[in-house]
Scaffold this motif. Structure first.
Motif, PDB file in Angstrom:
ATOM      1  N   MET A   1       0.882  -1.226  -0.263  1.00 33.58           N
ATOM      2  CA  MET A   1      -0.142  -0.386   0.104  1.00 33.58           C
ATOM      3  C   MET A   1       0.706   1.509   0.299  1.00 33.58           C
ATOM      4  N   THR A   2       0.831   2.364  -0.877  1.00 41.85           N
ATOM      5  CA  THR A   2       1.505   2.941  -0.477  1.00 41.85           C
ATOM      6  C   THR A   2       0.706   4.185   0.023  1.00 41.85           C
ATOM      7  N   VAL A   3       2.362   5.067   0.093  1.00 43.28           N
ATOM      8  CA  VAL A   3       1.479   6.311   1.431  1.00 43.28           C
ATOM      9  C   VAL A   3       0.333   6.798   1.466  1.00 43.28           C
ATOM     10  N   SER A   4      -0.233   7.065   0.599  1.00 44.92           N
ATOM     11  CA  SER A   4      -0.779   8.059   0.769  1.00 44.92           C
ATOM     12  C   SER A   4      -2.420   7.476   0.576  1.00 44.92           C
ATOM     13  N   ARG A   5      -2.313   6.479   0.319  1.00 37.81           N
ATOM     14  CA  ARG A   5      -3.833   5.233   0.914  1.00 37.81           C
ATOM     15  C   ARG A   5      -3.710   4.872   2.104  1.00 37.81           C
ATOM     16  N   VAL A   6      -2.271   5.393   3.050  1.00 39.14           N
ATOM     17  CA  VAL A   6      -1.980   4.876   4.278  1.00 39.14           C
ATOM     18  C   VAL A   6      -2.236   6.020   5.044  1.00 39.14           C
ATOM     19  N   ILE A   7      -1.989   7.563   4.964  1.00 37.05           N
ATOM     20  CA  ILE A   7      -2.305   8.694   4.953  1.00 37.05           C
ATOM     21  C   ILE A   7      -3.871   8.420   5.106  1.00 37.05           C
ATOM     22  N   ARG A   8      -4.865   7.792   4.134  1.00 38.04           N
ATOM     23  CA  ARG A   8      -6.195   8.143   3.929  1.00 38.04           C
ATOM     24  C   ARG A   8      -6.957   7.091   5.276  1.00 38.04           C
ATOM     25  N   LYS A  13      -9.706   6.194   9.796  1.00 41.10           N
ATOM     26  CA  LYS A  13      -9.842   6.080  11.660  1.00 41.10           C
ATOM     27  C   LYS A  13     -10.066   6.788  12.332  1.00 41.10           C
ATOM     28  N   VAL A  14      -8.831   8.127  12.277  1.00 42.13           N
ATOM     29  CA  VAL A  14      -9.226   8.941  13.454  1.00 42.13           C
ATOM     30  C   VAL A  14     -10.417   9.787  13.462  1.00 42.13           C
ATOM     31  N   VAL A  79      -2.476   9.040  22.740  1.00 43.91           N
ATOM     32  CA  VAL A  79      -2.065   7.818  23.493  1.00 43.91           C
ATOM     33  C   VAL A  79      -3.769   7.244  22.576  1.00 43.91           C
ATOM     34  N   LEU A  80      -4.421   7.361  22.425  1.00 47.25           N
ATOM     35  CA  LEU A  80      -5.443   6.842  21.494  1.00 47.25           C
ATOM     36  C   LEU A  80      -5.318   6.444  20.259  1.00 47.25           C
ATOM     37  N   VAL A  81      -4.630   7.574  19.791  1.00 47.85           N
ATOM     38  CA  VAL A  81      -4.541   7.641  18.469  1.00 47.85           C
ATOM     39  C   VAL A  81      -3.918   5.985  17.617  1.00 47.85           C
ATOM     40  N   VAL A  82      -2.243   6.325  18.596  1.00 47.72           N
ATOM     41  CA  VAL A  82      -1.755   4.348  18.224  1.00 47.72           C
ATOM     42  C   VAL A  82      -2.096   3.613  18.993  1.00 47.72           C
ATOM     43  N   SER A  83      -2.011   3.476  20.556  1.00 49.48           N
ATOM     44  CA  SER A  83      -2.595   2.641  21.539  1.00 49.48           C
ATOM     45  C   SER A  83      -4.282   1.678  21.025  1.00 49.48           C
ATOM     46  N   THR A  84      -5.106   2.150  20.359  1.00 49.56           N
ATOM     47  CA  THR A  84      -6.232   1.591  20.436  1.00 49.56           C
ATOM     48  C   THR A  84      -5.772   0.575  19.737  1.00 49.56           C
ATOM     49  N   GLU A  85      -5.957   0.163  18.589  1.00 49.02           N
ATOM     50  CA  GLU A  85      -5.629  -0.803  17.585  1.00 49.02           C
ATOM     51  C   GLU A  85      -5.112  -1.742  18.354  1.00 49.02           C
ATOM     52  N   TYR A  86      -4.551  -1.447  19.275  1.00 49.74           N
ATOM     53  CA  TYR A  86      -3.735  -2.569  20.445  1.00 49.74           C
ATOM     54  C   TYR A  86      -4.828  -3.150  21.281  1.00 49.74           C
ATOM     55  N   SER A  87      -4.933  -2.109  22.299  1.00 43.49           N
ATOM     56  CA  SER A  87      -6.414  -3.042  22.322  1.00 43.49           C
ATOM     57  C   SER A  87      -7.043  -3.506  22.291  1.00 43.49           C
ATOM     58  N   THR A  88      -7.478  -3.084  21.410  1.00 49.13           N
ATOM     59  CA  THR A  88      -9.584  -3.959  20.007  1.00 49.13           C
ATOM     60  C   THR A  88      -8.973  -4.961  19.163  1.00 49.13           C
ATOM     61  N   GLY A 102       7.437   0.474   9.165  1.00 43.79           N
ATOM     62  CA  GLY A 102       7.304   1.973   9.586  1.00 43.79           C
ATOM     63  C   GLY A 102       6.559   2.929   8.369  1.00 43.79           C
ATOM     64  N   VAL A 103       6.121   2.953   6.946  1.00 47.29           N
ATOM     65  CA  VAL A 103       4.958   3.165   6.185  1.00 47.29           C
ATOM     66  C   VAL A 103       3.742   3.292   7.530  1.00 47.29           C
ATOM     67  N   PHE A 104       3.448   2.207   8.077  1.00 49.10           N
ATOM     68  CA  PHE A 104       2.263   2.596   8.809  1.00 49.10           C
ATOM     69  C   PHE A 104       2.410   3.017   9.693  1.00 49.10           C
ATOM     70  N   TYR A 105       3.631   3.230  10.625  1.00 50.47           N
ATOM     71  CA  TYR A 105       3.535   4.033  11.879  1.00 50.47           C
ATOM     72  C   TYR A 105       4.311   5.646  10.996  1.00 50.47           C
ATOM     73  N   THR A 106       4.681   5.852  10.276  1.00 50.45           N
ATOM     74  CA  THR A 106       4.965   6.639   9.505  1.00 50.45           C
ATOM     75  C   THR A 106       4.170   7.325   9.393  1.00 50.45           C
ATOM     76  N   GLY A 107       2.586   7.120   8.125  1.00 48.42           N
ATOM     77  CA  GLY A 107       1.041   7.294   7.814  1.00 48.42           C
ATOM     78  C   GLY A 107       0.611   7.519   9.554  1.00 48.42           C
ATOM     79  N   LYS A 108       0.335   7.023  10.640  1.00 52.61           N
ATOM     80  CA  LYS A 108      -0.458   7.264  11.313  1.00 52.61           C
ATOM     81  C   LYS A 108       0.042   8.194  12.327  1.00 52.61           C
TER      82      LYS A 108
END
Length: 256
Positions: A1-8, A13-14, A79-88, A102-108
């Motif tokens: 998945m490209t960076v632009s798609r990850v950002i979208r 999600k947010v 905190v919620l932006v990053v960790s909610t996906e781990y808790s769910t 790295g792309v996933f983390y950077t986009g988030k």
């Protein structure tokens, strides 16, 4: 998945999570409201801070009195932006869709940082303008020396708080644990270390203590801090870089 798609994808999600709207709204409301309250109280019955305080009275900083509670809301947001996906448990499907972590983390982080910057700047300017309206004859203006820097710096400070929280949450991968560490750190540990004589020198270099200096226009009585407003924000930025780098290292090396 490209960076632009990850950002979208991350933007979707947010904005679809109710907690995001509530925490960012709370950041604006409590910062502005408490700033106005403290500004009103600062005028006193006589309409001024008194002759002894007049030389060190900083109307800009007074209007930012609610920033501490706004900082709380921005911490929760980060905190919620990053960790909610781990808790769910949805982090597994997210990483399956975006294998390049790295792309996933950077986009988030990019999406959340952009949103925090917009809200932080709006909050800082609103707190300043509303606070000055309440201060009346004691008010200052954006055109006065150092004021615009302080107001813009207030927005940057809130953004950096959110980014630091994102990095910590990425390392700990738990909203409860992250908030359980960040809340006492910002509201108890940092204040104690920054005000106790034995630890004051070290406390000045903590992220919130250093970064908060950007919002000061006039020096406080007895202030001998070895760095200026931008230097303090730079120190805070280094903390943020370290936290985000730590979060990236954990995401790259650990399983979901």
């Amino acid at each position: 998945m490209t960076v632009s798609r990850v950002i979208r994808s991350e933007w979707t999600k947010v904005r679809s999570v109710a907690s995001t709207v509530w925490t960012l709204s709370a950041a604006v409301v409590v910062t502005v409201a408490l700033g106005m309250l403290i500004s009103a109280l600062s005028t006193g019955e006589s309409g001024g801070p008194g002759p002894r305080r007049a030389l060190s009275f900083d109307p800009t900083l007074v209007s930012f009195a609610g920033m501490a509670l706004g900082q709380l809301a921005m911490t929760v947001f980060g905190v919620l932006v990053v960790s909610t996906e781990y808790s769910t448990g949805t982090i597994r499907s997210s990483l399956a869709a975006v294998p390049r972590r790295g792309v996933f983390y950077t986009g988030k982080v990019a999406v959340a940082t952009g949103l925090a910057l917009v809200v932080g700047m709006a909050t800082s300017f609103a707190a300043f303008l509303c606070g000055q309206a309440v201060l009346g004859p004691l008010r200052t203006s954006l055109g006065d020396p150092g004021v615009l820097r302080a107001v813009v710096g207030g927005g940057l400070y809130m953004t950096l708080i959110a980014m630091f929280s994102m990095g910590v949450a990425a390392m700990l991968r738990s909203p409860l644990l992250s908030l359980g560490i960040l809340m006492p750190f910002f509201f108890i540990v940092s204040n104690v270390l920054g005000n106790v004589t034995a630890t004051k020198e070290a406390g000045r270099f903590l992220p919130d203590q250093a970064g908060g200096r950007i919002m000061q226009v006039l020096p406080q009585a007895g202030d001998d801090t070895p760095y200026g407003p931008w230097g303090g924000l730079g120190i805070m930025a280094l903390w943020v870089v370290a936290a985000l780098a730590g979060g990236y290292a954990v995401i790259e090396r650990r399983d979901a």
